[in-house]
Design a protein around this motif. Sequence first.
Motif, mmCIF file in Angstrom:
data_model
loop_
_atom_site.group_PDB
_atom_site.id
_atom_site.type_symbol
_atom_site.label_atom_id
_atom_site.label_comp_id
_atom_site.label_asym_id
_atom_site.label_seq_id
_atom_site.Cartn_x
_atom_site.Cartn_y
_atom_site.Cartn_z
ATOM 1 N N TYR A 37 -50.249 -61.417 74.435
ATOM 2 C CA TYR A 37 -50.210 -60.247 73.537
ATOM 3 C C TYR A 37 -51.095 -59.119 74.056
ATOM 4 O O TYR A 37 -52.001 -58.665 73.359
ATOM 5 C CB TYR A 37 -50.638 -60.627 72.118
ATOM 6 C CG TYR A 37 -49.835 -61.740 71.489
ATOM 7 C CD1 TYR A 37 -48.473 -61.582 71.243
ATOM 8 C CD2 TYR A 37 -50.430 -62.948 71.149
ATOM 9 C CE1 TYR A 37 -47.721 -62.611 70.671
ATOM 10 C CE2 TYR A 37 -49.690 -63.985 70.568
ATOM 11 C CZ TYR A 37 -48.337 -63.805 70.335
ATOM 12 O OH TYR A 37 -47.613 -64.814 69.777
ATOM 13 N N ASN A 39 -52.594 -55.440 75.366
ATOM 14 C CA ASN A 39 -52.510 -54.021 74.995
ATOM 15 C C ASN A 39 -52.042 -53.783 73.558
ATOM 16 O O ASN A 39 -51.135 -52.999 73.309
ATOM 17 C CB ASN A 39 -51.585 -53.267 75.977
ATOM 18 C CG ASN A 39 -52.111 -53.330 77.399
ATOM 19 O OD1 ASN A 39 -53.274 -53.657 77.625
ATOM 20 N ND2 ASN A 39 -51.261 -53.032 78.352
ATOM 21 N N GLN A 40 -52.705 -54.469 72.639
ATOM 22 C CA GLN A 40 -52.327 -54.271 71.239
ATOM 23 C C GLN A 40 -53.545 -54.087 70.344
ATOM 24 O O GLN A 40 -53.429 -54.078 69.122
ATOM 25 C CB GLN A 40 -51.489 -55.475 70.753
ATOM 26 C CG GLN A 40 -50.166 -55.544 71.489
ATOM 27 C CD GLN A 40 -49.373 -56.816 71.260
ATOM 28 O OE1 GLN A 40 -49.372 -57.369 70.164
ATOM 29 N NE2 GLN A 40 -48.688 -57.279 72.292
ATOM 30 N N GLU A 69 -40.690 -55.854 74.077
ATOM 31 C CA GLU A 69 -42.140 -56.095 74.179
ATOM 32 C C GLU A 69 -42.470 -57.576 73.976
ATOM 33 O O GLU A 69 -43.398 -58.097 74.591
ATOM 34 C CB GLU A 69 -42.927 -55.271 73.142
ATOM 35 C CG GLU A 69 -43.110 -53.814 73.517
ATOM 36 C CD GLU A 69 -42.076 -52.920 72.880
ATOM 37 O OE1 GLU A 69 -41.046 -53.446 72.391
ATOM 38 O OE2 GLU A 69 -42.291 -51.694 72.861
ATOM 39 N N GLY A 75 -47.321 -54.822 75.688
ATOM 40 C CA GLY A 75 -47.875 -54.233 74.478
ATOM 41 C C GLY A 75 -47.459 -52.804 74.211
ATOM 42 O O GLY A 75 -46.460 -52.306 74.744
#
Length: 204
Positions: A37, A39-40, A69, A75
């Motif tokens: 997961y 870049n969130q 995604e 992300g």
Amino acid sequence: MENIDKKHNTHNWQNGKYVLECLMEGNKRFVASKPLYPNQSQEYRSILNYGQKPIATILGCSDSRVPPEIIFDHGIGDLFIIRVAGHVLDKSIHASIEYAVQHLETSLVMILAHSFCGAVQAAISNAVDETSHVYDLVSKIRPVLSKAKKMPGDFVQNAIKLNAEKIRDEIKLEQYAQKNIQLHKLEVVATYYDLETGKVEILN
Ligand SMILES: [Zn+2]
């Protein structure tokens, strides 16, 4: 944070083959149920206030079962995505891809097809009302059906793959793509997502 560091410190994202490898690595994580997961985070969202620098452009089907995604374990701000049933082309779609290639400088354009695609099945069925917008859409898919019928294996699956390859080849002929392909700044690939296994395959 791995992706952010790579993005800021190297020029790898200008290499479409490298970008494709990263997406396929993400798909392996997704298939193995070991997503990162990336870049969130809230911190990462605030970095993106200053602009977007996606690594790839994806033209995919609207089908709710194929969210890029998630299946590539990337992300926010990573993927410039255009989704339309059957990932068929029109001028607005071309404009979006052109913008991503020329202004956002994504080095990869991917057409993402998938198994059990309803748009292709509708093109095969002949049951679409001729006065509907759906009819116009499936008319763009129909040209591949006669070739798909002659191929060994599953007719629907062949038609889905041929449709993706045809769209890939049409994009390659566009002015915005041709120039960048010649300069080795752009890769254009067609892929196929299997709903059952979760795996993405690169088409010839
Ligand atoms: Zn579909």
